[in-house]
Design an enzyme around this catalytic site. Structure first.
Site, PDB file in Angstrom:
ATOM      1  N   PHE A 103      33.199  54.553  22.614  1.00 36.43           N
ATOM      2  CA  PHE A 103      33.474  55.993  22.600  1.00 36.43           C
ATOM      3  C   PHE A 103      34.834  56.319  22.012  1.00 36.43           C
ATOM      4  CE2 PHE A 103      35.182  54.378  26.631  1.00 36.43           C
ATOM      5  CZ  PHE A 103      36.472  54.893  26.594  1.00 36.43           C
ATOM      6  N   GLY A 277      37.127  55.024  32.604  1.00 37.17           N
ATOM      7  CA  GLY A 277      36.044  55.222  33.565  1.00 37.17           C
ATOM      8  C   GLY A 277      34.820  55.744  32.848  1.00 37.17           C
ATOM      9  N   HIS A 302      39.112  45.705  33.418  1.00 36.80           N
ATOM     10  CA  HIS A 302      39.215  46.489  32.189  1.00 36.80           C
ATOM     11  C   HIS A 302      38.295  47.701  32.194  1.00 36.80           C
ATOM     12  CE1 HIS A 302      35.420  45.044  30.795  1.00 36.80           C
ATOM     13  NE2 HIS A 302      35.567  45.512  29.588  1.00 36.80           N
ATOM     14  N   GLY A 303      37.593  47.963  33.295  1.00 38.31           N
ATOM     15  CA  GLY A 303      36.723  49.134  33.337  1.00 38.31           C
ATOM     16  C   GLY A 303      36.133  49.263  34.726  1.00 38.31           C
TER      17      GLY A 303
END
Lengths: 379, 139
Positions: A103, A277, A302-303
């Site tokens: 994204f 997120g 990392h997420g």
């Protein structure tokens, strides 16, 4: 990326920004650039030089590389260890976002937890930020596939018993191990170049919308970092500094204050850690800690991580408009495919706010700022 | 007794996406594997058999996984979507004759990007006289 803009200044221009980002950055499955077809020699330079190649071509400014891990160029990359097939997949995908969880997101900072670190990173409450998530595209997937085929053979050669063939491997110092390491680095350099080009188009897009001259909106890089990569690093093991190959999968670097790998401007507070997120809730900026060096070889999450399978998310969003639901939360999203929006709906992910609380409490990274999304483009 | 054997079943766990694929012969298993793989990527019902492509797979590792990855490579580089496949297996090599068409955004809906077919949990077993393979993909 940070900017000099506040959320109020974005105001009615948000839809225009997102729509133009969607045009300027090719997104979606198999996305490719028709205007930029690279020859073999160009691609070799991309694989050797990473973000520096992109800057030489006019994508971005010389100072950008200061804020990229390894200055946007892993030196031991060897373009000759990347297969013809990987070159073929990579030649028209440079400068594209791809699909899945990739994204570009425009957000604003709603909370500052650590004034000193936020100051060092150039972040303030109300500030507009842009986050980019993409990588080495088809070229990287092909490097992986090519080397798995070689590593299955190598595992037999070195007498390594595998619990699962996907875990095939070779000793780091073996010819197979070294070849793969240099090919992986070349793919990482491709990813650095890819993100650098997208950084440039993000700047151009904002400047188009605001009719602003180059650099006037202060869109500058806070940090560009790899994940899912193996790095050669020195860590203390049993009281002795030792060279290790650290593979971070689902994890990212969280280097402590003072580490020479951290850009000079940030060295007093530690490495910036970016934890995106889901599309609807929030993302976080954290910083690296000494505790991470002691306990996790300088690593953190990392997420948020998925909570629901992709299929389950699709079933739950059948007949719903995820785009409209996000608009009700004041997040404007453009996606190349409806499927991606369904799979990536906010509830498909764990609540990132809880996830960062865990790593903060564990001390392997420290909270600096919270970013709430305003809009995004998805693959 | 007449029944049509199920060709594949999609696996959709929290962490894993993939399929179980069935076939009376190894060739049929490969053919059904291609159908299963592309059912994850697009609506294969909408694909017409307008063009032909040939592929040959071999090399180290498992022939079935390599074969599927080579077709995925064909898709990523040429945007060719197979609709029917016939397969010939000779020793360590597989040849496929694919019929299908090139991706057309006006006609074909994309479901998701498949990065790679993996070896994770991969196995082929014989069950009640038929072959069954488990394939997990990286999405």
């Amino acid at each position: 990326m940070r900017s000099v803009l506040s959320a109020q200044e974005i105001g009615g221009k948000l839809h225009d920004i997102i729509d133009r980002l969607f045009i300027n950055i090719p997104s979606g499955v198999g996305s490719r650039r028709k205007d930029l077809r690279l020859g073999r020699k160009d691609l070799e330079r991309v694989l050797a030089k990473g973000a520096r190649w992109a800057i030489e071509q006019g994508y971005g400014t010389e100072s950008d590389v200061r804020y990229i891990e390894d200055n946007g160029q892993i030196p031991f990359a060897d373009p000759d260890n990347v297969s013809e097939k990987a070159y073929e997949r990579g030649k028209d995908q440079l400068g594209t976002l791809g699909s899945g969880n990739h994204f570009v997101e425009v957000g604003h900072i709603t909370e500052i937890y650590d004034e000193k670190a936020a100051g060092a990173f150039g972040l303030f409450k109300g500030q507009v930020t842009v986050m980019v998530h993409t990588g080495s595209r088809g070229l990287g997937y092909q490097v992986c596939d090519d080397y798995i085929r070689q590593m299955i053979k190598a595992s037999e050669k070195y007498g390594i018993v595998l619990a699962d063939r996907q875990l095939c491997c070779a000793p780091f110092g073996s010819p197979e191990g070294q070849r793969y390491f240099s090919a992986m680095a070349a793919a990482a350099n491709y990813a650095f170049a890819n993100r650098q080009m997208i950084t440039h188009w993000v700047r151009e897009t904002f400047e188009q919308v605001f009719h602003a001259g180059a650099g006037k909106l202060g869109l500058s890089l806070v940090y560009d970092v790899c994940h899912n990569i193996a790095k050669l690093e020195r860590h203390v093991v049993g009281g002795k500094e030792t060279q290790l190959c650290v593979h971070r999968k689902g994890a990212t670097r969280s280097f402590a204050p003072g580490d020479l790998a951290v850009p000079e401007e940030y060295r007093k507070v530690g490495q910036p850690v970016l934890v995106p997120g889901d599309m609807g809730r929030a993302s976080y900026v954290l910083c690296g800690t000494e505790r991470a060096m002691d306990e996790t070889f300088g690593s953190t999450c990392h997420g948020a991580g998925r909570m629901m399978s992709r299929g389950e998310a699709l079933r739950r969003t059948k007949g719903r408009s995820v785009q409209r639901e996000l608009e009700e939360r004041n997040v404007y999203v453009r996606a190349a495919s409806r499927g991606t929006l369904g799979e990536e709906m906010p509830e498909a992910y764990k609540d990132v706010s809880k996830v960062v609380q865990v790593v903060h409490a564990a001390g392997i990274s420290r909270l600096v700022a919270k970013i709430v999304p305003l809009g995004a483009i998805k693959g | 007794m007449s029944y049509i054997m199920e060709r594949y079943r999609i696996i959709d766990h929290e962490a894993d996406t993939g399929f179980e694929v069935y076939g009376g012969t190894m060739e049929e298993l490969f053919q059904n594997g291609v159908c299963a793989l592309f059912s994850l990527i697009t609506d294969t019902e909408a694909v017409r058999p307008l063009e032909e492509k040939r592929i040959e797979a071999g090399g180290n590792g498992e022939l079935f996984v390599n074969f599927l990855n080579d077709i995925l490579y064909l898709w990523d580089t040429t945007q060719f979507i197979p609709n029917t496949v016939s397969v010939r297996i000779k020793g360590q090599n597989a040849e496929g004759l694919l019929k299908g068409e090139f991706f057309d955004p006006a006609r074909h809906a994309i479901r998701q990007e498949v990065k790679a077919v993996t070896y994770h949990k991969f196995r082929i077993v014989e069950e009640q006289g038929a072959l069954k393979a488990t394939i997990i993909v990286d999405v």
